[in-house]
Design a protein around this motif. Structure first.
Motif, PDB file in Angstrom:
ATOM      1  N   TYR A  82       0.930  -1.137   0.005  1.00 47.93           N
ATOM      2  CA  TYR A  82       0.100  -0.040   0.038  1.00 47.93           C
ATOM      3  C   TYR A  82       0.979   1.095  -0.009  1.00 47.93           C
ATOM      4  O   TYR A  82       2.144   1.273   0.393  1.00 47.93           O
ATOM      5  CB  TYR A  82      -1.032  -0.116   1.385  1.00 47.93           C
ATOM      6  CG  TYR A  82      -2.005  -0.923   1.150  1.00 47.93           C
ATOM      7  CD1 TYR A  82      -3.330  -0.614   0.470  1.00 47.93           C
ATOM      8  CD2 TYR A  82      -1.867  -2.380   1.932  1.00 47.93           C
ATOM      9  CE1 TYR A  82      -4.074  -1.707   0.516  1.00 47.93           C
ATOM     10  CE2 TYR A  82      -2.782  -3.413   1.622  1.00 47.93           C
ATOM     11  CZ  TYR A  82      -3.955  -2.835   1.115  1.00 47.93           C
ATOM     12  OH  TYR A  82      -5.005  -3.997   1.080  1.00 47.93           O
ATOM     13  N   THR A 163      -3.316   5.653  -0.520  1.00 48.86           N
ATOM     14  CA  THR A 163      -3.903   5.461   0.659  1.00 48.86           C
ATOM     15  C   THR A 163      -4.385   6.830   1.403  1.00 48.86           C
ATOM     16  O   THR A 163      -3.832   7.768   0.722  1.00 48.86           O
ATOM     17  CB  THR A 163      -3.232   4.546   1.761  1.00 48.86           C
ATOM     18  OG1 THR A 163      -2.089   5.594   1.838  1.00 48.86           O
ATOM     19  CG2 THR A 163      -2.591   3.229   1.421  1.00 48.86           C
ATOM     20  N   GLU A 166      -4.639   7.780   8.005  1.00 54.21           N
ATOM     21  CA  GLU A 166      -5.274   6.789   8.966  1.00 54.21           C
ATOM     22  C   GLU A 166      -6.521   7.295   9.542  1.00 54.21           C
ATOM     23  O   GLU A 166      -7.412   6.499   9.673  1.00 54.21           O
ATOM     24  CB  GLU A 166      -4.231   6.478  10.032  1.00 54.21           C
ATOM     25  CG  GLU A 166      -4.567   5.177  10.804  1.00 54.21           C
ATOM     26  CD  GLU A 166      -5.178   3.973   9.981  1.00 54.21           C
ATOM     27  OE1 GLU A 166      -5.972   3.293  10.459  1.00 54.21           O
ATOM     28  OE2 GLU A 166      -4.402   3.740   9.322  1.00 54.21           O
ATOM     29  N   THR A 168      -8.698   9.328   8.531  1.00 53.59           N
ATOM     30  CA  THR A 168      -9.982   9.454   7.392  1.00 53.59           C
ATOM     31  C   THR A 168     -10.461   7.990   7.291  1.00 53.59           C
ATOM     32  O   THR A 168     -11.577   7.758   7.095  1.00 53.59           O
ATOM     33  CB  THR A 168      -9.049  10.133   6.107  1.00 53.59           C
ATOM     34  OG1 THR A 168      -8.799  11.329   6.353  1.00 53.59           O
ATOM     35  CG2 THR A 168     -10.337  10.356   5.192  1.00 53.59           C
ATOM     36  N   THR A 169      -9.428   6.967   7.185  1.00 53.41           N
ATOM     37  CA  THR A 169      -9.927   5.524   6.901  1.00 53.41           C
ATOM     38  C   THR A 169     -10.719   5.138   8.004  1.00 53.41           C
ATOM     39  O   THR A 169     -11.733   4.458   7.944  1.00 53.41           O
ATOM     40  CB  THR A 169      -8.398   4.860   6.758  1.00 53.41           C
ATOM     41  OG1 THR A 169      -7.894   5.511   5.605  1.00 53.41           O
ATOM     42  CG2 THR A 169      -9.027   3.171   6.478  1.00 53.41           C
ATOM     43  N   SER A 170     -10.177   5.272   9.134  1.00 53.86           N
ATOM     44  CA  SER A 170     -10.570   4.882  10.292  1.00 53.86           C
ATOM     45  C   SER A 170     -12.240   5.790  10.499  1.00 53.86           C
ATOM     46  O   SER A 170     -13.192   4.779  10.700  1.00 53.86           O
ATOM     47  CB  SER A 170      -9.696   5.329  11.642  1.00 53.86           C
ATOM     48  OG  SER A 170     -10.561   4.789  13.001  1.00 53.86           O
ATOM     49  N   MET A 173     -14.449   3.843   7.989  1.00 58.45           N
ATOM     50  CA  MET A 173     -14.705   2.552   8.025  1.00 58.45           C
ATOM     51  C   MET A 173     -15.569   2.311   9.470  1.00 58.45           C
ATOM     52  O   MET A 173     -16.216   1.441   9.527  1.00 58.45           O
ATOM     53  CB  MET A 173     -13.445   1.931   8.137  1.00 58.45           C
ATOM     54  CG  MET A 173     -12.499   1.711   7.032  1.00 58.45           C
ATOM     55  SD  MET A 173     -13.723   0.971   5.502  1.00 58.45           S
ATOM     56  CE  MET A 173     -12.677  -0.627   5.340  1.00 58.45           C
TER      57      MET A 173
END
Length: 190
Positions: A82, A163, A166, A168-170, A173
């Protein structure tokens, strides 16, 4: 006498078989431009499988005794990498001599992605359950072949996976939570 297949089935099988022939021909065109032995091995393996899958489908529709759909077996040989690491810019080749392994792999990937989508859509038009399963398995096979090529591309740095931060991803999700299903069953029986 009743027709053996519905009109949609006949047209969809025609499209799937034509697409398969086109894919086989496309892969044969790529072979002389493939330098990397690993990619050549993937291409040859997939070309043999695509040809066998084509022959199985032709046999199945001509003999009306559906043959078993054979799943494509691939080795999951690498964990995805990634992130972006200095991706190179892409421009169209100015000559056939410019075609390289990245071009071949990208063409193979695009072929499988398009074929997977087309086959899954075609399966939705099939009334015959055996024909439907045969075409569905073909879509899954294309997906597996695409992933095998993607793994090669990712390993070589040809297909990098961007990617997000973190946080934003968290946040994205964790936006979803399980639905309350206790009331759903009551509504179905009332």
């Amino acid at each position: 006498m009743a027709a053996q297949y519905g009109a949609h089935e006949v047209m969809e099988v025609h499209e799937v078989l034509t697409d398969t022939v086109d894919g086989i021909n496309q892969f044969q065109l790529y072979r002389p431009h493939t330098r990397d032995q690993q990619l050549r091995s993937i291409l040859d393996k997939q070309l043999r499988f695509m040809t066998q899958e084509y022959n199985n489908m032709v046999q199945a529709i001509n003999q009306r005794g559906m043959s078993q759909a054979v799943p494509y077996r691939t080795v999951r040989n690498a964990n995805p990498v990634y992130g972006l690491d200095n991706p190179s810019s892409l421009t169209p080749n100015t000559s056939l001599d410019d075609m390289d392994d990245r071009d071949v792999a990208s063409g193979m990937l695009g072929c499988h992605k398009a074929s997977a989508t087309m086959r899954m859509t075609a399966s939705l038009e099939c009334a015959d359950p055996e024909l439907r399963r045969l075409i569905q398995q073909g879509a899954i096979n294309c997906s597996e072949q695409a992933y095998e090529v993607w793994q090669y591309m990712n390993q070589k740095g040809y297909y990098q996976v961007p990617t997000m931060k973190e946080m934003t991803t968290s946040t994205m999700m964790n936006t979803y939570s399980s639905a309350n299903t206790s009331g759903l069953a009551q509504h179905q029986y009332q």
